[in-house]
Write a protein that holds these residues in place. Structure first.
Motif, short mmCIF file in Angstrom:
data_model
loop_
_atom_site.label_atom_id
_atom_site.label_comp_id
_atom_site.label_asym_id
_atom_site.label_seq_id
_atom_site.Cartn_x
_atom_site.Cartn_y
_atom_site.Cartn_z
N LEU A 73 6.23 59.89 66.78
CA LEU A 73 6.59 58.28 66.39
C LEU A 73 5.69 57.54 67.20
O LEU A 73 5.13 57.61 68.22
CB LEU A 73 7.89 58.10 67.20
N ALA A 74 4.98 56.64 66.27
CA ALA A 74 4.05 55.64 66.50
C ALA A 74 4.57 54.21 66.60
O ALA A 74 5.35 53.97 65.37
CB ALA A 74 2.59 55.62 66.09
N HIS A 75 4.60 53.37 67.47
CA HIS A 75 5.22 52.05 67.39
C HIS A 75 4.05 51.16 67.44
O HIS A 75 3.29 51.13 68.46
CB HIS A 75 6.15 51.75 68.46
N TYR A 76 3.61 50.38 66.27
CA TYR A 76 2.43 49.73 66.42
C TYR A 76 2.72 48.12 66.56
O TYR A 76 3.67 47.51 65.80
CB TYR A 76 1.79 49.71 64.88
N ASP A 77 2.32 47.83 67.85
CA ASP A 77 3.02 46.45 68.18
C ASP A 77 1.72 45.59 68.45
O ASP A 77 2.04 44.80 69.44
CB ASP A 77 4.06 46.57 69.54
N MET B 279 -1.02 61.97 64.03
CA MET B 279 0.50 62.21 63.63
C MET B 279 0.70 63.57 62.92
O MET B 279 0.04 64.10 62.63
CB MET B 279 0.54 61.20 62.49
N VAL B 280 1.86 64.01 63.54
CA VAL B 280 2.42 65.19 62.91
C VAL B 280 2.93 64.90 61.73
O VAL B 280 3.24 63.81 61.19
CB VAL B 280 3.43 65.69 63.80
N PRO B 281 2.75 66.06 60.90
CA PRO B 281 3.35 65.96 59.41
C PRO B 281 4.85 65.24 59.71
O PRO B 281 5.66 65.90 60.37
CB PRO B 281 3.06 67.26 58.83
N GLY B 282 5.17 64.37 58.80
CA GLY B 282 6.34 63.89 58.90
C GLY B 282 6.81 62.72 59.75
O GLY B 282 7.94 62.25 60.04
N GLY B 283 5.82 62.62 60.80
CA GLY B 283 6.15 61.75 61.87
C GLY B 283 6.24 60.07 61.22
O GLY B 283 5.81 60.12 60.05
N LEU B 284 6.94 59.39 62.04
CA LEU B 284 6.80 58.20 61.63
C LEU B 284 6.29 57.01 62.49
O LEU B 284 5.88 57.28 63.60
CB LEU B 284 8.51 57.42 61.81
N VAL B 285 5.79 55.83 61.90
CA VAL B 285 5.14 54.65 62.23
C VAL B 285 5.99 53.55 61.93
O VAL B 285 6.14 53.44 60.81
CB VAL B 285 3.45 54.67 61.74
N VAL B 286 6.15 52.83 63.14
CA VAL B 286 7.37 51.69 62.90
C VAL B 286 6.20 50.68 63.38
O VAL B 286 5.59 50.73 64.42
CB VAL B 286 8.30 51.76 63.85
N SER B 287 5.97 49.65 62.48
CA SER B 287 5.09 48.56 62.58
C SER B 287 5.70 47.12 62.15
O SER B 287 6.23 46.94 61.28
CB SER B 287 3.79 49.07 61.71
#
Length: 159
Positions: A96-100, A124-132
Motif C-alpha cells: 500500500l502506497a499513499h501518494y500525498d 509494489m507487490v502485484p495487486g498492491g494499492l496506491v491511494v493518491s
C-alpha cells in the motif's frame, strides 16, 4: 465550494480511502509507503489502522507533530526520486502506497506524479494499492469506496 468545505471533503475522502485500502490489502504481504509526511496525520492514521505493517516514509523534511515521528530506520529524507531508488535497494516490497505529495499547482503536481510513478511501480507487490490525490501513470485505475467522488481521490492497483 469554499476552501474549508473542500478541505473537509479531502480529509473525509482520505480517511475513507485509507480505511478501504487497509481492508483490501489485508490478505497480501508487504510494507506500507507514505509519500509525504507533512504534519504526520495520515502516517498516524496508517500506523493505528494497520499496526502490524512496516511503514516507510519519504519526505524532504522531518517536521511532523512530535507524536508522529516515524522510526529513523523507516524515514527516508530527501528528494523523492532519490529516496525511492534508495528504498528499492533495501528490497522493500510495498502493498500500500499513499501518494500525498503536492505543490498546490496542478500542472506541477501532475508532472511530478508522472515522473515518480515509474519509481513507485517496481516497489509494489502485484495487486498492491496506491491511494493518491494526484494522477499517476502505469497503474490500473480502479474505483475506490462509493462514498468518494472519483475526482476527489484516486485509487490504483499495481499489475
Amino acid at each position: 465550494m469554499s476552501r474549508l468545505e473542500s478541505m473537509r471533503r479531502r480529509l473525509t475522502a482520505q480517511i475513507d480511502g485509507l480505511n478501504w485500502a487497509a481492508e483490501e490489502i489485508a490478505p497480501l504481504s508487504g510494507d506500507v509507503l507514505e509519500l509525504g509526511l507533512g504534519n504526520g496525520r495520515t502516517y498516524d492514521h496508517l500506523r493505528e489502522r494497520i499496526p502490524d505493517r512496516r511503514i516507510w516514509v519519504i519526505d524532504r523534511v522531518l517536521k511532523p507533530h512530535p507524536s508522529c515521528i516515524p522510526p529513523a530506520a523507516c524515514f527516508l529524507q530527501g528528494e523523492a526520486d532519490e529516496m525511492l531508488i534508495q528504498l528499492a535497494k533495501t528490497g522493500a516490497r510495498i502493498v500500500l502506497a499513499h501518494y500525498d505529495f503536492g505543490f498546490g499547482v496542478k500542472e506541477k503536481d501532475v508532472a511530478e506524479g508522472a515522473r515518480l510513478s515509474p519509481l513507485i511501480a517496481p516497489l509494489m507487490v502485484p495487486g498492491g494499492l496506491v491511494v493518491s490525490q494526484q494522477p499517476l501513470v502505469g497503474f490500473e485505475q480502479i474505483r475506490g469506496p462509493e462514498a468518494i467522488a472519483p475526482d476527489r481521490y484516486l485509487f490504483y492497483r499495481a499489475p
